[in-house]
Motif scaffolding. Structure first.
Motif, PDB file in Angstrom:
ATOM      1  N   LEU A   1       8.450  -2.867   0.509  1.00  0.00           N
ATOM      2  CA  LEU A   1       7.395  -1.850   0.429  1.00  0.00           C
ATOM      3  C   LEU A   1       6.015  -2.423   0.153  1.00  0.00           C
ATOM      4  O   LEU A   1       5.041  -1.677   0.033  1.00  0.00           O
ATOM      5  CB  LEU A   1       7.732  -0.852  -0.692  1.00  0.00           C
ATOM      6  CG  LEU A   1       9.078  -0.139  -0.613  1.00  0.00           C
ATOM      7  CD1 LEU A   1       9.264   0.749  -1.838  1.00  0.00           C
ATOM      8  CD2 LEU A   1       9.184   0.689   0.664  1.00  0.00           C
ATOM      9  N   ARG A   2       5.894  -3.732   0.064  1.00  0.00           N
ATOM     10  CA  ARG A   2       4.634  -4.311  -0.409  1.00  0.00           C
ATOM     11  C   ARG A   2       3.457  -4.095   0.549  1.00  0.00           C
ATOM     12  O   ARG A   2       2.307  -4.221   0.141  1.00  0.00           O
ATOM     13  CB  ARG A   2       4.816  -5.805  -0.672  1.00  0.00           C
ATOM     14  CG  ARG A   2       5.637  -6.103  -1.934  1.00  0.00           C
ATOM     15  CD  ARG A   2       5.877  -7.564  -2.123  1.00  0.00           C
ATOM     16  NE  ARG A   2       6.735  -8.104  -1.059  1.00  0.00           N
ATOM     17  CZ  ARG A   2       6.976  -9.401  -0.913  1.00  0.00           C
ATOM     18  NH1 ARG A   2       6.443 -10.278  -1.732  1.00  0.00           N
ATOM     19  NH2 ARG A   2       7.764  -9.808   0.069  1.00  0.00           N
ATOM     20  N   ARG A   3       3.733  -3.767   1.807  1.00  0.00           N
ATOM     21  CA  ARG A   3       2.645  -3.544   2.761  1.00  0.00           C
ATOM     22  C   ARG A   3       2.311  -2.062   2.944  1.00  0.00           C
ATOM     23  O   ARG A   3       1.504  -1.708   3.802  1.00  0.00           O
ATOM     24  CB  ARG A   3       3.025  -4.149   4.117  1.00  0.00           C
ATOM     25  CG  ARG A   3       3.300  -5.656   4.053  1.00  0.00           C
ATOM     26  CD  ARG A   3       3.753  -6.196   5.391  1.00  0.00           C
ATOM     27  NE  ARG A   3       4.127  -7.610   5.300  1.00  0.00           N
ATOM     28  CZ  ARG A   3       4.610  -8.326   6.315  1.00  0.00           C
ATOM     29  NH1 ARG A   3       4.791  -7.754   7.498  1.00  0.00           N
ATOM     30  NH2 ARG A   3       4.915  -9.595   6.143  1.00  0.00           N
ATOM     31  N   VAL A   4       2.926  -1.217   2.149  1.00  0.00           N
ATOM     32  CA  VAL A   4       2.714   0.230   2.279  1.00  0.00           C
ATOM     33  C   VAL A   4       1.481   0.633   1.475  1.00  0.00           C
ATOM     34  O   VAL A   4       1.527   0.743   0.247  1.00  0.00           O
ATOM     35  CB  VAL A   4       3.949   1.022   1.811  1.00  0.00           C
ATOM     36  CG1 VAL A   4       3.705   2.518   1.931  1.00  0.00           C
ATOM     37  CG2 VAL A   4       5.182   0.612   2.618  1.00  0.00           C
ATOM     38  N   SER A   5       0.375   0.842   2.166  1.00  0.00           N
ATOM     39  CA  SER A   5      -0.899   1.096   1.476  1.00  0.00           C
ATOM     40  C   SER A   5      -0.886   2.413   0.709  1.00  0.00           C
ATOM     41  O   SER A   5      -1.590   2.550  -0.306  1.00  0.00           O
ATOM     42  CB  SER A   5      -2.046   1.097   2.490  1.00  0.00           C
ATOM     43  OG  SER A   5      -1.861   2.097   3.475  1.00  0.00           O
ATOM     44  N   GLU A   6      -0.107   3.402   1.167  1.00  0.00           N
ATOM     45  CA  GLU A   6      -0.063   4.691   0.470  1.00  0.00           C
ATOM     46  C   GLU A   6       0.442   4.548  -0.961  1.00  0.00           C
ATOM     47  O   GLU A   6       0.146   5.387  -1.816  1.00  0.00           O
ATOM     48  CB  GLU A   6       0.844   5.686   1.213  1.00  0.00           C
ATOM     49  CG  GLU A   6       0.345   6.072   2.598  1.00  0.00           C
ATOM     50  CD  GLU A   6       1.082   5.332   3.690  1.00  0.00           C
ATOM     51  OE1 GLU A   6       1.494   5.977   4.670  1.00  0.00           O
ATOM     52  OE2 GLU A   6       1.250   4.092   3.564  1.00  0.00           O
ATOM     53  N   LEU A   7       1.217   3.498  -1.227  1.00  0.00           N
ATOM     54  CA  LEU A   7       1.741   3.280  -2.581  1.00  0.00           C
ATOM     55  C   LEU A   7       0.739   2.572  -3.480  1.00  0.00           C
ATOM     56  O   LEU A   7       1.060   2.239  -4.629  1.00  0.00           O
ATOM     57  CB  LEU A   7       3.042   2.468  -2.510  1.00  0.00           C
ATOM     58  CG  LEU A   7       4.189   3.125  -1.736  1.00  0.00           C
ATOM     59  CD1 LEU A   7       5.411   2.213  -1.742  1.00  0.00           C
ATOM     60  CD2 LEU A   7       4.542   4.486  -2.320  1.00  0.00           C
ATOM     61  N   ARG A   8      -0.477   2.348  -2.948  1.00  0.00           N
ATOM     62  CA  ARG A   8      -1.529   1.689  -3.729  1.00  0.00           C
ATOM     63  C   ARG A   8      -2.717   2.635  -3.918  1.00  0.00           C
ATOM     64  O   ARG A   8      -3.823   2.198  -4.240  1.00  0.00           O
ATOM     65  CB  ARG A   8      -1.982   0.434  -2.998  1.00  0.00           C
ATOM     66  CG  ARG A   8      -0.877  -0.582  -2.741  1.00  0.00           C
ATOM     67  CD  ARG A   8      -0.681  -1.529  -3.872  1.00  0.00           C
ATOM     68  NE  ARG A   8      -1.886  -2.301  -4.111  1.00  0.00           N
ATOM     69  CZ  ARG A   8      -2.074  -3.052  -5.195  1.00  0.00           C
ATOM     70  NH1 ARG A   8      -1.149  -3.085  -6.150  1.00  0.00           N
ATOM     71  NH2 ARG A   8      -3.180  -3.734  -5.355  1.00  0.00           N
ATOM     72  N   ALA A   9      -2.485   3.918  -3.755  1.00  0.00           N
ATOM     73  CA  ALA A   9      -3.575   4.890  -3.891  1.00  0.00           C
ATOM     74  C   ALA A   9      -3.871   5.166  -5.365  1.00  0.00           C
ATOM     75  O   ALA A   9      -3.009   5.017  -6.235  1.00  0.00           O
ATOM     76  CB  ALA A   9      -3.200   6.184  -3.182  1.00  0.00           C
ATOM     77  N   LEU A  10      -5.110   5.543  -5.633  1.00  0.00           N
ATOM     78  CA  LEU A  10      -5.534   6.011  -6.949  1.00  0.00           C
ATOM     79  C   LEU A  10      -6.370   7.272  -6.730  1.00  0.00           C
ATOM     80  O   LEU A  10      -7.387   7.227  -6.034  1.00  0.00           O
ATOM     81  CB  LEU A  10      -6.378   4.965  -7.680  1.00  0.00           C
ATOM     82  CG  LEU A  10      -5.673   3.718  -8.207  1.00  0.00           C
ATOM     83  CD1 LEU A  10      -6.700   2.713  -8.709  1.00  0.00           C
ATOM     84  CD2 LEU A  10      -4.696   4.073  -9.322  1.00  0.00           C
ATOM     85  N   ASN A  11      -5.944   8.369  -7.310  1.00  0.00           N
ATOM     86  CA  ASN A  11      -6.675   9.633  -7.167  1.00  0.00           C
ATOM     87  C   ASN A  11      -6.916  10.224  -8.552  1.00  0.00           C
ATOM     88  O   ASN A  11      -5.970  10.497  -9.289  1.00  0.00           O
ATOM     89  CB  ASN A  11      -5.877  10.624  -6.309  1.00  0.00           C
ATOM     90  CG  ASN A  11      -5.665  10.106  -4.906  1.00  0.00           C
ATOM     91  OD1 ASN A  11      -6.615   9.814  -4.196  1.00  0.00           O
ATOM     92  ND2 ASN A  11      -4.402   9.963  -4.505  1.00  0.00           N
ATOM     93  N   ARG A  12      -8.179  10.416  -8.870  1.00  0.00           N
ATOM     94  CA  ARG A  12      -8.509  10.907 -10.212  1.00  0.00           C
ATOM     95  C   ARG A  12      -9.196  12.262 -10.157  1.00  0.00           C
ATOM     96  O   ARG A  12     -10.025  12.525  -9.281  1.00  0.00           O
ATOM     97  CB  ARG A  12      -9.420   9.904 -10.927  1.00  0.00           C
ATOM     98  CG  ARG A  12      -9.780  10.346 -12.343  1.00  0.00           C
ATOM     99  CD  ARG A  12     -10.402   9.258 -13.162  1.00  0.00           C
ATOM    100  NE  ARG A  12     -10.761   9.728 -14.494  1.00  0.00           N
ATOM    101  CZ  ARG A  12     -11.176   8.944 -15.487  1.00  0.00           C
ATOM    102  NH1 ARG A  12     -11.284   7.631 -15.280  1.00  0.00           N
ATOM    103  NH2 ARG A  12     -11.475   9.448 -16.666  1.00  0.00           N
ATOM    104  N   SER A  13      -8.808  13.118 -11.091  1.00  0.00           N
ATOM    105  CA  SER A  13      -9.483  14.393 -11.281  1.00  0.00           C
ATOM    106  C   SER A  13      -9.957  14.447 -12.731  1.00  0.00           C
ATOM    107  O   SER A  13      -9.843  13.478 -13.466  1.00  0.00           O
ATOM    108  CB  SER A  13      -8.527  15.550 -10.983  1.00  0.00           C
ATOM    109  OG  SER A  13      -7.605  15.721 -12.045  1.00  0.00           O
ATOM    110  N   ALA A  14     -10.463  15.582 -13.134  1.00  0.00           N
ATOM    111  CA  ALA A  14     -10.928  15.711 -14.516  1.00  0.00           C
ATOM    112  C   ALA A  14      -9.780  15.678 -15.512  1.00  0.00           C
ATOM    113  O   ALA A  14      -9.973  15.321 -16.681  1.00  0.00           O
ATOM    114  CB  ALA A  14     -11.710  17.016 -14.672  1.00  0.00           C
TER     115      ALA A  14
END
Length: 273
Positions: free
Chosen positions: A53-66
């Motif tokens: 799974l190391r090339r799966v970019s979706e698993l490296r997402a960061l999404n921040r809310s309040a």
């Protein structure tokens, strides 16, 4: 020993990874391989195929809310330790990551892999329990979200279906006044914990939780102790925590219960509560 023969594929996307897992009976996902690798070598695990799974970019997402930070499952322990992943937990996640095993392990091991492996003595299991995190799972039927408290069923057993992946962890954003404490008892640095104590008290977000981990089962969320903390009675919370540990671990040796009480007490002290 060497592992039994298996096929290896490298997924380039989440859909590709899910397709590879669903298309091969007995396939296992692998990211850092820090837990699965030794199991393969000892032939405790014999998957027919591995999906990297190391090339799966979706698993490296960061999404921040309040109110929360959603962290992709592919971020490594070292990236938490080094501050690459923002720490919205008043320093708790960064400190916990620093205490995981050794730097070589932290460089490869991922938060998603640790949670999915569900070793009761692993740090992220107790940390996400005390933070009341939520986990995002995805499979052929779509996406679903589960509370950390509902994710782990027993040691090394979770609600993940064979064709599902843990894709993200949603952690609440703690306020600047939050108090957090974490203490684990090990025979030596780098080993898995014999006992874990964790506490979060955040008037800003209303989070007040106490956890006893490394109990050979899912972490104990000590609800009565958390309620006492929320009511402004830390001394009473410790008394209640000890009673809850005695009740939950009644069938285990007194020494086992005692070491978990000590871990929780030291977590309170670490938090300055």
């Amino acid at each position: 020993m060497k592992p039994a023969a298996f096929d290896l594929s490298f997924a380039g996307s989440l859909d590709e990874a899910l397709g590879a897992i669903a298309g091969s009976d007995g396939a296992k996902p692998v990211s850092g391989g820090c837990s699965l690798g030794p199991m393969l070598n000892l032939r405790l695990a014999r998957p027919s195929a591995l999906v990297d799974l190391r090339r799966v970019s979706e698993l490296r997402a960061l999404n921040r809310s309040a109110t929360f930070l959603e962290i992709g499952a592919g971020w490594t322990h070292a990236e938490f330790e080094d501050g690459v992943v923002p720490d919205v937990s008043a320093g708790l996640m960064r400190r916990v990551a620093h205490g995981i095993a050794y730097r070589a392990v932290r460089n490869r091991g991922t938060i998603g892999g640790s949670l999915a492996h569900a070793d009761p003595a692993a740090d992220w299991i107790s940390t996400m329990a005390v933070l009341d995190a939520r986990l995002t799972l995805r499979g052929p039927a779509g996406m679903r979200e589960v509370a950390m408290g509902d994710f782990m069923i027993a040691a090394y057993t979770t609600v993940l279906a064979p064709d599902e992946l843990l894709t993200a962890v949603r952690v609440p954003v703690l306020s600047g006044s939050a108090k957090v404490g974490y203490h684990k008892i090990c025979r030596k640095t780098g080993e898995f914990a014999q006992a874990i104590g964790a506490v979060v008290l955040d008037g800003g977000s209303g989070l007040a939780r106490v956890v006893a981990g490394a109990v050979e089962a899912p972490p104990l969320v000590l609800a009565g102790a958390g309620a006492a903390l929320a009511a402004g009675d830390p001394a009473g919370a410790l008394v209640v925590a000890n009673a809850e540990i005695d009740t939950a671990l009644a069938g285990l040796p007194e020494a086992f219960r005692a070491i978990h009480k000590v871990a929780v007490e030291r977590a309170f002290s670490d938090a300055g509560i």
